[in-house]
Design a protein around this motif. Structure first.
Motif, PDB file in Angstrom:
ATOM      1  N   LYS B 189       0.819  -1.211   0.000  1.00  0.00           N
ATOM      2  CA  LYS B 189       0.000   0.000   0.000  1.00  0.00           C
ATOM      3  C   LYS B 189       0.857   1.266   0.000  1.00  0.00           C
ATOM      4  O   LYS B 189       0.491   2.262  -0.600  1.00  0.00           O
ATOM      5  CB  LYS B 189      -0.895  -0.031   1.250  1.00  0.00           C
ATOM      6  N   LYS B 190       1.961   1.208   0.683  1.00  0.00           N
ATOM      7  CA  LYS B 190       2.664   2.456   0.967  1.00  0.00           C
ATOM      8  C   LYS B 190       3.993   2.631   0.246  1.00  0.00           C
ATOM      9  O   LYS B 190       4.598   3.686   0.325  1.00  0.00           O
ATOM     10  CB  LYS B 190       2.944   2.556   2.482  1.00  0.00           C
ATOM     11  N   THR B 191       4.483   1.583  -0.375  1.00  0.00           N
ATOM     12  CA  THR B 191       5.776   1.772  -1.024  1.00  0.00           C
ATOM     13  C   THR B 191       5.606   1.792  -2.537  1.00  0.00           C
ATOM     14  O   THR B 191       4.650   1.246  -3.077  1.00  0.00           O
ATOM     15  CB  THR B 191       6.772   0.637  -0.681  1.00  0.00           C
ATOM     16  N   VAL B 192       6.554   2.438  -3.166  1.00  0.00           N
ATOM     17  CA  VAL B 192       6.486   2.545  -4.618  1.00  0.00           C
ATOM     18  C   VAL B 192       6.642   1.161  -5.254  1.00  0.00           C
ATOM     19  O   VAL B 192       5.952   0.827  -6.211  1.00  0.00           O
ATOM     20  CB  VAL B 192       7.564   3.519  -5.129  1.00  0.00           C
ATOM     21  N   ARG B 195       3.295  -0.557  -5.178  1.00  0.00           N
ATOM     22  CA  ARG B 195       2.387  -0.128  -6.239  1.00  0.00           C
ATOM     23  C   ARG B 195       2.888  -0.643  -7.582  1.00  0.00           C
ATOM     24  O   ARG B 195       2.100  -0.892  -8.496  1.00  0.00           O
ATOM     25  CB  ARG B 195       2.237   1.394  -6.259  1.00  0.00           C
ATOM     26  N   PHE B 212       9.043   1.678 -13.994  1.00  0.00           N
ATOM     27  CA  PHE B 212       9.215   0.554 -13.068  1.00  0.00           C
ATOM     28  C   PHE B 212      10.167  -0.460 -13.685  1.00  0.00           C
ATOM     29  O   PHE B 212      10.089  -0.758 -14.871  1.00  0.00           O
ATOM     30  CB  PHE B 212       7.875  -0.124 -12.798  1.00  0.00           C
TER      31      PHE B 212
END
Lengths: 324, 332, 494
Positions: B189-192, B195, B212
């Protein structure tokens, strides 16, 4: 003619066959007395068919763009149900041959039901093959366990054992069956109209549909046929073990996928030759028998099998990269 | 977080879970006791931890069938390390996680660098790892785990006394699961990179175009999964107090099934930590319920198989209906 | 007009055997909508790929942006410099929320470890504000309409601080209202000083918004013109080097009905469709993209069964629910998207041509007669002049024109009565186009009824006997093509 021979040798199957010869001679050289012994050749001839038939069953499903993780449990569920009937008839003092016939018919019928189930879920409902057959695998295993309560079904009539261990003109019956099935699946996949549709569906189901091919029905039928093949492998296994149990042949699941891929079948569908799979099966069988003769622990044989799969795919990747 | 996004997606499966719990409770009130709850929790910690690793793999569009062989290997390594090297809990965790991560890394490299399809690559490593484990152990149990470690495994938290005088509490192993849930959630949820896992599962080409690095993400995912398996191996060993190299035969299917039950798609891109936790719970409740309702344990597999196929089928049928009724032209 | 933003100088790109671009050079200014036009194969997409860093140009070429030379451009570098391409497929993530689709690139670009959802929300809100859009942030993108997805893609470009926005055929799947909305947005972006490079085949759209036009032809730079220097015809003649002059075939009035479509309706697709296709006739079906043409064609072919309506073939009622029933009835359908729907690219010409006739080249035992398969393939390859003359050639290796011939062969092999062709010359070079036209005319002369769906009006006028014009799911008019001109049709379609 000369160029034809050359073409054959540099084809994927040709290279595979050369590898087979190499492995075969290597094993023979390393252990001439035992690898080439009548006993060993015969025991390979008894083991090869059940694995080979399962691999062919897996392969035709992979060519449609699917996979069948319930393969070995289809085989064992059908052998359990059929085996139970057979054992009961036999125990009631029924005619042995009649019992065997009834048992085999039921095995094939049961496998057909499994195939119908998988085929319906994959083709008509549209569930991803991996998930559908994963679910089916658990389901079939569960049903099998419910019937056997974790044990094995035994007490088969003597006639049934003949299927796995008998010979005709010195050739083991399983081998004869295997050869018939190779010819049959070759005709089916590479020569029949349905087989040609299967290749096209495996490459691009949309184009096949847009060309008037009955895509769903063909996928459905392929799972059905693959399940019947699994049942035949099941008959051989049950006969060889003289019993039926849900876990028989479960290591063949990986090996069937491995043999297909080694034999040049594209894991995402559309490409693959029966000859390739059959030669790959022979290579794996020779290696595992050979290693067994050298006294290599049977667990290490698994290690070698997995290693071969990874190495071959790595080589595939590197050569493809170079050719680009 | 916005209420609306509070996972309408997970609602149906949550309702199934509640409904099922209700049915089981009616059939056997024992279900709704703290004791039973703690039992379920304890016996499914390993499944839950491994499911979270598998979730990440499925999100990328991959699959990993080698997880059972990896945990078998790590439990063997852990057992040997405890007996012959050190019974220190931290050293043990380190050894387990390191070996798990390494095995995951191998999968990651095969898939990301050599572009071997995940199902084939992990079938290969499964065969190799399991073969080695059985060869080296000969299938024999490892016993004689040091007492200090066994004592550690027996610790309970928030203990209290039952009416009949027995004391029960949360198993210490929960201390592993909770951070793992949090960590997985945090990463996703919180790290690149988290995602990025969703992004490559949703549209690989675009994700790469966006910057990415898909191969790094894949390597991370499989390694992290290995790491979680390492922790799960420690938990397993501390609960079982011995190591059975054959304990995990076929376990990979249970792990995948639990994650799929939780709504993750094997095609990648869809799935959440919350969904997976609910999926695992559902899986556990089914198993537990079958036992409490005195249904032979073999039914468990039938029920799980039917639930997997049933839930995905319903999903597919709905999707097809939506597709069929889609407005393609605004007819005037 | 703004100052020069991007200078493109002496850009060449050579692929094995093809000079895709030769010494192309022009400028793009801030605050302009710059149209890039040319036929298929003129080099537009190669140029876009060079600007976006997918391809490297040959040595000697130079791209300068804001006075800074961009060397060894990678896709990421290109993006960082503010060059953003909105591809036809938008390159978005169906599983992520609108907000993330817009703002996630930011975190990646900054090489962040953690994502800040608050910051993302702010970025997304800002980008949507700039476009004057109101969308629910948290909806997964996959649940939006195509038009909205495209706007999200543009919002993402804004969030990435796009300086040069490249729109590759942005209107191809939008409704008229949606196109209007898109143009409003393009104009507002232009006012903000963003440069837009606009690629489209639709001249009316190009003229509606573009300030300048750069024309490419066969990889060569032809020139850059301002909007008031040119009209449609001049632009077309620059593109093709000559005026498009298809051979106009004589128009015939045929009387014998072959396929009669009566009151075809399907919710959300089309309404009250009535027409008759006669033997030996080519009926054009046109209208804007999204008017429901393909939906009607697929309904006839059984891919998109109707809610109500009847179909008569030779006066006898016919119910078709699946493509195989259509094929059996003698209806053939050449789909618009040759590469995804028409051909199995990984298989040979032979496999493709025989796919629709497997039944008739098989014996009763289900085995395919390979000699028959080969002779059938050779017959059609010969008749349609498919090159190279090698039945084993993979479909992927053929040129567009030959690929289309393979698809048509596949259908002719079924000996159809009715042939439906959806955009028959899409992506085919001009020479091959006229050959396809000739082929269709010859087939009609042999007694087939042909329904040609095309957006290209000159094509309809060249080969069709009659034309039916669709708008918003209905057939607005049917006309005999003799003496008709493009404006007559366009005025109905718009």
């Amino acid at each position: 003619m000369k160029s034809g021979v050359k073409k054959l040798i540099v084809s994927k199957e040709g290279i595979l066959f050369c590898i087979f010869l190499f492995v075969f001679f290597l094993m023979s050289l390393l252990s001439p007395g035992r690898f080439l012994s009548w006993y060993n050749l015969q025991s390979m001839a008894y083991q090869l068919p059940e694995f080979g038939i399962l691999a062919l069953s897996m392969m035709i499903v992979i060519v449609t763009g699917g996979i069948n993780l319930s393969l070995t449990y289809t085989a064992t569920l059908s052998m359990i149900v059929g085996g139970m009937v057979m054992a009961n008839i036999s125990a009631a003092g029924g005619n042995g041959i009649l019992a065997v016939l009834a048992g085999i018919v039921i095995m094939i019928g049961m496998a057909s039901l499994c195939g119908v189930f998988n085929g319906f879920v994959v083709a008509y409902i549209g569930v991803t093959p991996m998930l559908a057959t994963l679910g089916a695998m658990t389901l079939f295993e569960g049903i099998s366990l419910n019937i056997t309560k974790g044990g094995a079904i035994s007490g088969f009539p003597f006639e049934f054992l003949m299927i796995g261990s008998g010979t005709v003109l010195g050739i083991p019956i399983p081998m004869i069956l295997f050869i018939l099935i190779i010819v049959g699946t070759w005709l089916f996949l590479e020569r029949s109209k349905m087989g040609m549709s299967i290749y096209m569906i495996g490459c691009n189901p949309k184009v096949a549909l847009y060309s008037g091919v009955r895509v769903k029905r063909i996928i459905f039928q392929t799972y059905l046929i693959a399940s019947v093949l699994a049942a035949i492998a099941g008959v051989l296994m049950a006969s060889r073990y003289n019993s039926a149990k849900e876990s028989y042949g479960s290591s063949y699941l990986l090996q069937a996928v491995a043999a297909s891929v080694l034999g040049g079948t594209n894991i995402s569908g559309g490409e693959g030759k029966i000859a390739g799979t059959v030669i790959a099966v022979m290579i794996l069988q020779v290696i595992s028998s050979g290693l067994n003769i050298f006294g290599l622990n049977r667990y290490l044989t698994n290690v070698v099998m997995g290693g071969i799969l990874i190495v071959v795919l790595t080589i595939n990747f590197l050569t493809e990269k170079r050719s680009k | 977080m916005n209420i609306k996004s509070l996972k309408i997606k997970e609602l149906p499966i949550l309702l199934i879970l509640l409904l099922l719990s209700l049915i089981i409770t009616i059939a056997n009130p024992t279900f709704l006791t703290v004791e039973n709850f703690l039992d379920i929790l304890k016996s499914n910690l390993v499944l839950a931890m491994m499911a979270l690793g598998m979730l990440m793999v499925l999100l990328t569009g991959g699959i990993d069938v080698s997880v059972a062989s990896i945990i078998a290997a790590v439990t063997v390594i852990t057992g040997q390390s405890l007996i012959h090297f050190s019974s220190n809990i931290f050293v043990t965790i380190l050894v387990a996680c390191l070996s798990g991560t390494l095995m995951g890394l191998v999968n990651g490299l095969l898939i990301a660098k050599l572009k071997i399809p995940p199902i084939v690559a992990t079938l290969g490593t499964m065969s190799v790892i399991l073969g080695l484990v059985l060869y080296l152990t000969n299938g024999a149990w490892i016993t004689g785990i040091p007492d200090s470690f066994i004592e550690f495994g027996r610790i309970t938290l928030f203990s209290f006394e039952l009416v009949d005088g027995r004391t029960i509490g949360f198993p210490v192993q929960v201390l592993f699961l909770i951070p793992v849930i949090f960590l997985t959630w945090f990463i996703l949820k919180k790290t690149v990179i988290g995602r990025g896992i969703y992004a490559i599962g949703g549209n690989l080409e675009s994700a790469e175009r966006m910057g990415f690095k898909a191969d790094r993400i894949l390597i991370f995912v499989y390694s992290f999964e290995g790491f979680l398996i390492g922790l799960a191996a420690v938990v397993h060993t501390s609960i079982m107090r011995q190591v059975d190299p054959n304990a995990f035969l076929g376990f990979e299917m249970q792990v995948i099934a639990a994650v799929v039950l939780g709504g993750a798609s094997v095609l990648g891109g869809f799935g959440s930590v919350l969904g997976t936790v609910i999926g695992v719970s559902l899986f556990c409740v089914i198993n537990n319920g079958l036992i409490l309702m005195h249904i032979p344990v073999f039914w468990q597999k039938i029920v799980v198989g039917l639930i997997i196929i049933g839930s995905i089928s319903i999903d597919m049928i709905q999707k097809q209906r939506v597709e069929k009724n889609k407005i393609r032209v605004d007819v005037e | 007009m703004g100052r020069t933003l991007v200078e493109i100088e002496k850009i060449s790109k050579i692929f094995p055997g093809v000079k895709a671009l030769q010494n192309v050079g022009f400028n793009i200014n801030t605050g302009e909508i710059h149209a890039l036009i040319g036929e298929n194969g003129a080099g537009k997409s190669t140029l876009i790929k060079i600007l976006s860093g997918v391809y490297q140009p040959e040595a000697g070429g130079k791209i300068t942006m804001n006075g800074k030379v961009l060397e060894e451009l990678t896709p990421l570098e290109s993006l960082r410099n503010g060059i953003v391409v909105i591809y036809q497929d938008f390159s978005l993530f169906p599983n992520l929320s609108v907000m993330e689709n817009i703002a996630l690139g930011h975190s990646v670009e900054k090489n962040d470890t953690l994502v800040s959802w608050k910051a993302m929300e702010a970025i997304a809100a800002d980008a949507l504000d700039q476009l004057g859009l109101i969308l629910d942030f948290h909806v997964p993108l996959g649940e939006l309409s195509v038009a909205k997805q495209q706007l999200v893609a543009i919002a993402r470009a804004l969030a990435n601080n796009a300086k040069l926005l490249i729109l590759d055929e942005p209107t191809s799947s939008l409704s008229k209202g949606e196109v209007k909305k898109l143009f409003e947005i393009m104009l507002s972006l232009k006012k903000r000083g963003i440069a837009l490079l606009f690629i489209s085949h639709k001249l009316d759209e190009l003229f509606a918004v573009s300030d300048r036009f750069t024309v490419l032809r066969d990889g060569q730079y032809i020139g850059t013109y301002s909007e008031d220097e040119l009209d449609d015809d001049q632009l077309i003649s620059l593109m093709v080097g000559r005026k498009i002059e298809y051979t106009i075939y004589p128009k015939n009035k045929k009387e014998e009905p072959l396929l009669e479509i009566q009151n075809f309706s399907k919710k959300g697709n089309f309404q009250d469709i009535n027409f008759t296709l006669h033997k030996g006739e080519i009926l054009g079906l046109t209208g804007l993209v999204g008017a429901g043409r393909t939906e009607v064609a697929q309904a006839i072919f059984g891919l998109n069964p109707v809610d109500e309506g009847t179909m008569l073939l030779d006066g006898a009622p016919l119910v078709i629910n699946t493509p195989d029933e259509a094929v059996k009835a003698g209806i053939a359908y050449v789909p618009e998207n040759r590469l995804q729907e028409g051909l199995v690219l990984r298989k040979s010409i032979e496999d493709n041509i025989s796919l629709s006739v497997l039944d008739s080249i098989s014996a009763n035992n289900g085995l395919v007669d390979l000699t028959l398969k080969r002779s059938l393939t050779e017959k059609w390859m010969d008749q349609l002049g498919i090159r190279p003359n090698n039945p084993q050639m993979l479909a992927s290796k053929l040129s567009g024109g030959n690929q289309q011939r393979v698809v048509i062969s596949k259908w002719l092999a079924t000996e159809p009565r009715v042939l439906i062709v959806d955009e028959p010359t899409n992506g085919i070079d001009i020479g091959a186009k006229s050959e396809i036209h000739q082929l269709l005319r010859e087939l009609a002369a042999s007694g087939l009824g042909i329904l040609v769906i095309s957006s290209e009006l000159p094509e309809i006028l060249a080969i069709a006997d009659r034309v039916a014009v669709m708008r918003h799911g209905r057939i607005i008019t049917q006309m005999f093509c003799e003496g008709l001109n493009q404006e007559d049709i366009m005025s109905k379609a718009l």
